[in-house]
Design a protein around this motif. Sequence first.
Motif, PDB file in Angstrom:
ATOM      1  N   PRO A 139      32.768 -23.901  14.656  1.00 55.44           N
ATOM      2  CA  PRO A 139      34.027 -23.997  14.449  1.00 55.44           C
ATOM      3  C   PRO A 139      34.007 -25.405  13.432  1.00 55.44           C
ATOM      4  O   PRO A 139      33.249 -26.260  13.904  1.00 55.44           O
ATOM      5  N   THR A 140      34.935 -25.405  12.330  1.00 57.62           N
ATOM      6  CA  THR A 140      35.032 -26.438  11.444  1.00 57.62           C
ATOM      7  C   THR A 140      36.159 -27.129  11.365  1.00 57.62           C
ATOM      8  O   THR A 140      36.266 -28.351  11.157  1.00 57.62           O
ATOM      9  N   GLY A 141      37.068 -26.929  12.305  1.00 55.84           N
ATOM     10  CA  GLY A 141      38.336 -27.509  12.554  1.00 55.84           C
ATOM     11  C   GLY A 141      39.513 -26.848  11.668  1.00 55.84           C
ATOM     12  O   GLY A 141      40.634 -27.113  11.900  1.00 55.84           O
ATOM     13  N   ASP A 142      39.021 -26.236  10.850  1.00 58.46           N
ATOM     14  CA  ASP A 142      40.136 -25.480   9.844  1.00 58.46           C
ATOM     15  C   ASP A 142      40.400 -23.953  10.487  1.00 58.46           C
ATOM     16  O   ASP A 142      39.741 -22.951  10.211  1.00 58.46           O
ATOM     17  N   ILE A 143      41.209 -24.092  11.493  1.00 61.38           N
ATOM     18  CA  ILE A 143      41.523 -22.941  12.621  1.00 61.38           C
ATOM     19  C   ILE A 143      41.726 -21.881  11.601  1.00 61.38           C
ATOM     20  O   ILE A 143      41.493 -20.730  11.903  1.00 61.38           O
ATOM     21  N   GLU A 144      42.675 -21.949  10.367  1.00 65.61           N
ATOM     22  CA  GLU A 144      43.192 -20.791   9.907  1.00 65.61           C
ATOM     23  C   GLU A 144      42.090 -20.025   8.978  1.00 65.61           C
ATOM     24  O   GLU A 144      41.789 -18.828   9.192  1.00 65.61           O
ATOM     25  N   THR A 145      41.232 -20.772   8.455  1.00 64.35           N
ATOM     26  CA  THR A 145      40.315 -20.191   7.712  1.00 64.35           C
ATOM     27  C   THR A 145      39.260 -19.730   8.599  1.00 64.35           C
ATOM     28  O   THR A 145      38.640 -18.620   8.465  1.00 64.35           O
ATOM     29  N   ASP A 146      38.602 -20.438   9.931  1.00 63.98           N
ATOM     30  CA  ASP A 146      37.882 -19.960  10.739  1.00 63.98           C
ATOM     31  C   ASP A 146      38.443 -18.589  11.378  1.00 63.98           C
ATOM     32  O   ASP A 146      37.302 -17.800  11.693  1.00 63.98           O
ATOM     33  N   LEU A 147      39.492 -18.540  11.674  1.00 65.17           N
ATOM     34  CA  LEU A 147      39.811 -17.273  12.481  1.00 65.17           C
ATOM     35  C   LEU A 147      39.883 -16.120  11.503  1.00 65.17           C
ATOM     36  O   LEU A 147      39.496 -14.807  12.100  1.00 65.17           O
ATOM     37  N   LYS A 148      40.130 -16.266  10.186  1.00 62.21           N
ATOM     38  CA  LYS A 148      39.939 -15.100   9.311  1.00 62.21           C
ATOM     39  C   LYS A 148      38.607 -14.584   9.470  1.00 62.21           C
ATOM     40  O   LYS A 148      38.314 -13.383   9.368  1.00 62.21           O
ATOM     41  N   ILE A 149      37.720 -15.439   9.341  1.00 64.38           N
ATOM     42  CA  ILE A 149      36.179 -15.046   9.321  1.00 64.38           C
ATOM     43  C   ILE A 149      35.792 -14.437  10.635  1.00 64.38           C
ATOM     44  O   ILE A 149      35.280 -13.614  10.784  1.00 64.38           O
ATOM     45  N   LEU A 150      36.254 -14.947  11.911  1.00 61.64           N
ATOM     46  CA  LEU A 150      35.889 -14.439  13.207  1.00 61.64           C
ATOM     47  C   LEU A 150      36.400 -12.929  13.133  1.00 61.64           C
ATOM     48  O   LEU A 150      35.823 -12.045  13.749  1.00 61.64           O
ATOM     49  N   LYS A 151      37.782 -12.859  12.673  1.00 64.55           N
ATOM     50  CA  LYS A 151      38.451 -11.692  12.966  1.00 64.55           C
ATOM     51  C   LYS A 151      37.823 -10.568  12.145  1.00 64.55           C
ATOM     52  O   LYS A 151      37.998  -9.331  12.631  1.00 64.55           O
ATOM     53  N   LYS A 152      37.092 -10.783  10.867  1.00 66.96           N
ATOM     54  CA  LYS A 152      36.598  -9.769  10.207  1.00 66.96           C
ATOM     55  C   LYS A 152      35.459  -9.198  10.932  1.00 66.96           C
ATOM     56  O   LYS A 152      35.199  -7.957  10.563  1.00 66.96           O
ATOM     57  N   PHE A 153      34.761  -9.829  11.932  1.00 66.73           N
ATOM     58  CA  PHE A 153      33.660  -9.593  12.573  1.00 66.73           C
ATOM     59  C   PHE A 153      34.353  -8.079  13.499  1.00 66.73           C
ATOM     60  O   PHE A 153      33.237  -7.232  13.811  1.00 66.73           O
ATOM     61  N   PHE A 154      35.392  -8.281  13.883  1.00 63.66           N
ATOM     62  CA  PHE A 154      35.874  -7.196  14.865  1.00 63.66           C
ATOM     63  C   PHE A 154      36.570  -6.038  14.083  1.00 63.66           C
ATOM     64  O   PHE A 154      37.141  -5.023  14.719  1.00 63.66           O
ATOM     65  N   VAL A 155      36.746  -5.939  12.728  1.00 64.98           N
ATOM     66  CA  VAL A 155      37.210  -4.853  12.040  1.00 64.98           C
ATOM     67  C   VAL A 155      36.634  -3.494  12.032  1.00 64.98           C
ATOM     68  O   VAL A 155      35.343  -3.480  12.107  1.00 64.98           O
ATOM     69  N   GLY A 156      37.380  -2.448  12.677  1.00 64.23           N
ATOM     70  CA  GLY A 156      36.866  -1.239  12.753  1.00 64.23           C
ATOM     71  C   GLY A 156      36.382  -0.984  14.255  1.00 64.23           C
ATOM     72  O   GLY A 156      36.234   0.234  14.668  1.00 64.23           O
ATOM     73  N   SER A 157      36.507  -2.137  15.113  1.00 62.41           N
ATOM     74  CA  SER A 157      36.229  -1.941  16.598  1.00 62.41           C
ATOM     75  C   SER A 157      37.372  -0.847  17.194  1.00 62.41           C
ATOM     76  O   SER A 157      38.389  -1.630  16.780  1.00 62.41           O
ATOM     77  N   VAL A 158      37.069  -0.244  18.119  1.00 56.37           N
ATOM     78  CA  VAL A 158      38.249   0.506  18.834  1.00 56.37           C
ATOM     79  C   VAL A 158      38.317   0.216  20.266  1.00 56.37           C
ATOM     80  O   VAL A 158      37.034   0.671  20.984  1.00 56.37           O
ATOM     81  N   GLY A 159      39.192  -0.148  21.075  1.00 65.51           N
ATOM     82  CA  GLY A 159      39.180  -0.337  22.347  1.00 65.51           C
ATOM     83  C   GLY A 159      39.514   0.987  23.135  1.00 65.51           C
ATOM     84  O   GLY A 159      39.393   2.024  22.590  1.00 65.51           O
TER      85      GLY A 159
END
Length: 202
Positions: free
Chosen positions: A176-196
């Motif tokens: 984490p860089t401290g830029d939460i808005e940018t970092d969360l966008k990056i992290l959320k991309k990892f989960f795109v397409g995953s189905v619970g």
Amino acid sequence: MEKNNDARKSKSYVPKNVIFNKKMNIYKFILCKILGWKIIGDFNQDHLKKVVVIVAPHTSWSDFVIAILSRKALGVMVNFVGKKELFVWPFGYYFKWVGGAPLDRSKNHNKVDAIASIFDSKKEFRLGMSPEGTRKKVDKWRTGFYYIALKAKVPIIPTSMDYKTKTITIGKSFDPTGDIETDLKILKKFFVGSVGKIKKYT
């Protein structure tokens, strides 16, 4: 920590040097052979001993069972925290045995500071958390996991649990860089397409 997060923006990026241990154990047999799941990646990457592991989507109580089986199959402890009152006889020993750590809020610490203190007191601690904070569908993630990682100065490992393909994908560690808005966008991309398990809550 070395910052090389740009290469970690998609779910397809998993550690190249980490292959799921092919040695069979009873947990891997149950998870992979009986239940039909597979695991890509590993938590024990880059010799990291302290990380925050975020797991999503979280839509059902059965996620906990799959998570425990996958942890045992990989042979790497992923921990959790709970109120210190839970860690007394007769259940305290069991909670510690499965990776629990008591959370002491009596010293006027907020939750982030209290969990960061646990990281400081351990030589090895991988904290598993759900960024949604609930099994219901949410529009926004809770941000506690992010601030815990920042405070404890540890990386985040995104881990998807896709019931559609029965695949657990463990991504590369993210600093984490401290830029939460940018970092969360990056992290959320990892989960795109995953189905619970419960699709409508994904």
